[in-house]
Design an enzyme around this catalytic site. Structure first.
Site, PDB file in Angstrom:
ATOM      1  N   HIS A  38      -0.388   4.464   7.400  1.00  0.00           N
ATOM      2  CA  HIS A  38       0.516   5.031   6.190  1.00  0.00           C
ATOM      3  C   HIS A  38       0.835   6.311   6.486  1.00  0.00           C
ATOM      4  O   HIS A  38       0.279   7.264   7.089  1.00  0.00           O
ATOM      5  CB  HIS A  38      -0.427   4.873   5.155  1.00  0.00           C
ATOM      6  CG  HIS A  38      -0.930   3.577   4.826  1.00  0.00           C
ATOM      7  ND1 HIS A  38      -2.188   2.999   5.318  1.00  0.00           N
ATOM      8  CD2 HIS A  38      -0.466   2.537   4.323  1.00  0.00           C
ATOM      9  CE1 HIS A  38      -2.373   1.869   4.549  1.00  0.00           C
ATOM     10  NE2 HIS A  38      -1.266   1.454   4.165  1.00  0.00           N
TER      11      HIS A  38
ATOM     12  N   SER B 242       0.878  -1.403   0.216  1.00  0.00           N
ATOM     13  CA  SER B 242      -0.017   0.072   0.083  1.00  0.00           C
ATOM     14  C   SER B 242       0.972   1.214   0.097  1.00  0.00           C
ATOM     15  O   SER B 242       0.455   2.285  -0.592  1.00  0.00           O
ATOM     16  CB  SER B 242      -0.885   0.035   1.312  1.00  0.00           C
ATOM     17  OG  SER B 242      -0.126  -0.063   2.304  1.00  0.00           O
TER      18      SER B 242
ATOM     19  N   ASP C  80      -3.074   8.030   7.984  1.00  0.00           N
ATOM     20  CA  ASP C  80      -4.149   7.069   8.800  1.00  0.00           C
ATOM     21  C   ASP C  80      -2.995   6.321   9.674  1.00  0.00           C
ATOM     22  O   ASP C  80      -2.198   6.693   9.900  1.00  0.00           O
ATOM     23  CB  ASP C  80      -4.814   5.958   7.893  1.00  0.00           C
ATOM     24  CG  ASP C  80      -4.073   5.197   7.016  1.00  0.00           C
ATOM     25  OD1 ASP C  80      -2.862   4.936   7.364  1.00  0.00           O
ATOM     26  OD2 ASP C  80      -4.632   4.665   6.036  1.00  0.00           O
TER      27      ASP C  80
END
Ligand SMILES: *[C@@H]1O[C@H](CO)[C@@H](O)[C@H](O)[C@H]1NC(C)=O
Ligand SMILES: *[C@@H]1O[C@H](CO)[C@@H](O)[C@H](O)[C@H]1NC(C)=O
Ligand SMILES: *[C@@H]1O[C@H](CO)[C@@H](O)[C@H](O)[C@H]1NC(C)=O
Ligand SMILES: *[C@@H]1O[C@H](CO)[C@@H](O)[C@H](O)[C@H]1NC(C)=O
Length: 353
Positions: free
Chosen positions: A320, A35, A317
């Site tokens: 991340h 991600s 978040d």
């Protein structure tokens, strides 16, 4: 037929164009990762590892794109520093001549191991990202090879490849015993060993497929991610997680030296993972956005106002980094990979974006 004249003329055009247009330092850049690098490959998957909704992308000109960030991610920053005018397109939507510049195969929740991240739903594991690369190569054979592989191989060996995997093999596998049994099968050291063995085979496959300039990022110290602190109910970094990551990175570093000596013509560069700390990022233990209690674990809840002082936050978040941290990390990766291109063009400084 005046072919020498034609050649000189073409050379002149090529030289001229390198002054008048932005020419990237390498012709192509292929991205394998999780991600931290995904730029839309998970959007069409049935998975909780998604980020194609606000407030993701609040600082990105295209809004929410599937990047797990408020703005650009590390892959975007590296591509920009290499001199590409646009980001490298995601595999999910790359088409036509796009693929000449490279493809981004990265997928949120994906791991070195096939099962990593499976409790979140769909994701594209490293093995399947490499299979997608084989599909790209077949397309290149049509596009520039006139049906043959040799011209494609000549093209591919000029490309830069970054591979950044391992995070989900820890946070969404070994350190999630409710869903995965690896921690009952292996000590952290044994797990580092089996992971690096599998990773080595995967990287060798990329070599077989023509990769010669590979930048491999170590796994991040995810024990310091707010989501892991929540999972372990602690206010500080989770030492067990970071300790396992340290062992993995150490074995990976050695394995890359070994691979480089075995694989003729290949160059492997180890890229240090993010440390995420510097005085201007003084909020290190809290995410900037309000985190969802239902989607995934640690992702932003949809459609809520995030924090305003994003420039002070390490975490966007609960897993991340913010765009500004990605700029720092992308600059580190770019600088570390300078042996891949410094001899061809002048290294562009400064590294700030
Ligand atoms: C492409 O391949 C075909 C068949 O092998 C050959 O006849 C043709 O000359 C090739 N074209 C170019 C531009 O190389
Ligand atoms: C971080 O630094 C900014 C100024 O740069 C300051 O306003 C803010 O209070 C600091 N936050 C923390 C948590 O120390
Ligand atoms: C986000 O969370 C904070 C702290 O719990 C709360 O004050 C704020 O109202 C929330 N934002 C939204 C848009 O719900
Ligand atoms: C990133 O950092 C720069 C310089 O401190 C700042 O001007 C900018 O607002 C930051 N961007 C975001 C999205 O926080």
């Amino acid at each position: 037929m005046g072919s020498v004249k034609a050649y000189v003329f073409l050379l002149f055009i090529a030289t001229l164009s390198s002054f008048t247009m932005a020419v990237p330092q390498v012709p192509c850049y292929f991205i394998f990762g999780d991600s931290l690098y995904d730029n839309g490959n998970n959007n069409h998957l049935f998975t909780e590892a998604k980020s194609d909704f606000p407030p993701y992308g609040i600082d990105h000109p295209d809004g929410p794109t599937g990047r797990f960030s408020n703005g650009r991610n590390i892959a975007d920053v590296i591509a920009q520093l290499l001199g590409f005018e646009n980001s490298i397109p995601p595999y999910a939507s790359a088409s036509g001549e796009d693929i000449l510049r490279g493809v981004n195969y990265a997928s949120g929740a994906a791991g070195i191991r096939e099962e990593s991240g499976q409790h979140l739903g769909g994701r594209i594991s490293l093995d399947r990202q490499i299979a997608h690369h084989a599909t790209t190569i077949l397309k290149l054979v049509e596009l520039i090879g006139n049906g043959s592989l040799a011209p494609v191989r000549r093209h591919l060996k000029k490309c830069i490849y970054t591979v950044a995997m391992g995070n989900n093999d820890f946070i969404n596998n070994y350190f999630f015993p409710q869903y995965y049994k690896t921690s009952s099968l292996y000590t952290p050291e044994e797990y580092a060993e089996v992971l690096v063995q599998q990773y080595t085979q995967q990287l060798s496959k990329l070599y077989e497929y023509g990769a010669r300039k590979l930048g491999i990022s170590g796994a991040g110290y995810s024990g310091c991610a707010p989501a892991m602190m929540t999972r372990y109910e602690t206010n500080g970094c989770v030492d067990a997680v970071n300790g396992a990551v340290v062992q993995f990175n150490a074995k990976l570093t050695t394995a890359l030296v070994d691979l480089e000596s075995k694989l003729t013509g290949a160059k492997f560069v180890y890229i240090n993972p993010s440390l995420g700390y510097s005085p201007e990022f003084n909020v290190t233990d809290k995410p900037c956005c309000n985190v969802s209690t239902t989607i995934g674990e640690g992702q932003c809840a949809p459609n809520q106002e995030p924090c305003v002082a994003r420039q002070n936050y390490v975490f966007w978040d609960a897993f991340h980094p913010t765009e500004n941290i990605s700029i720092v990390d992308g600059a580190t990766a770019y600088a570390t990979m300078s042996p891949f291109y410094v001899s061809q063009t002048k290294l562009k400084l400064p590294l700030s974006v």
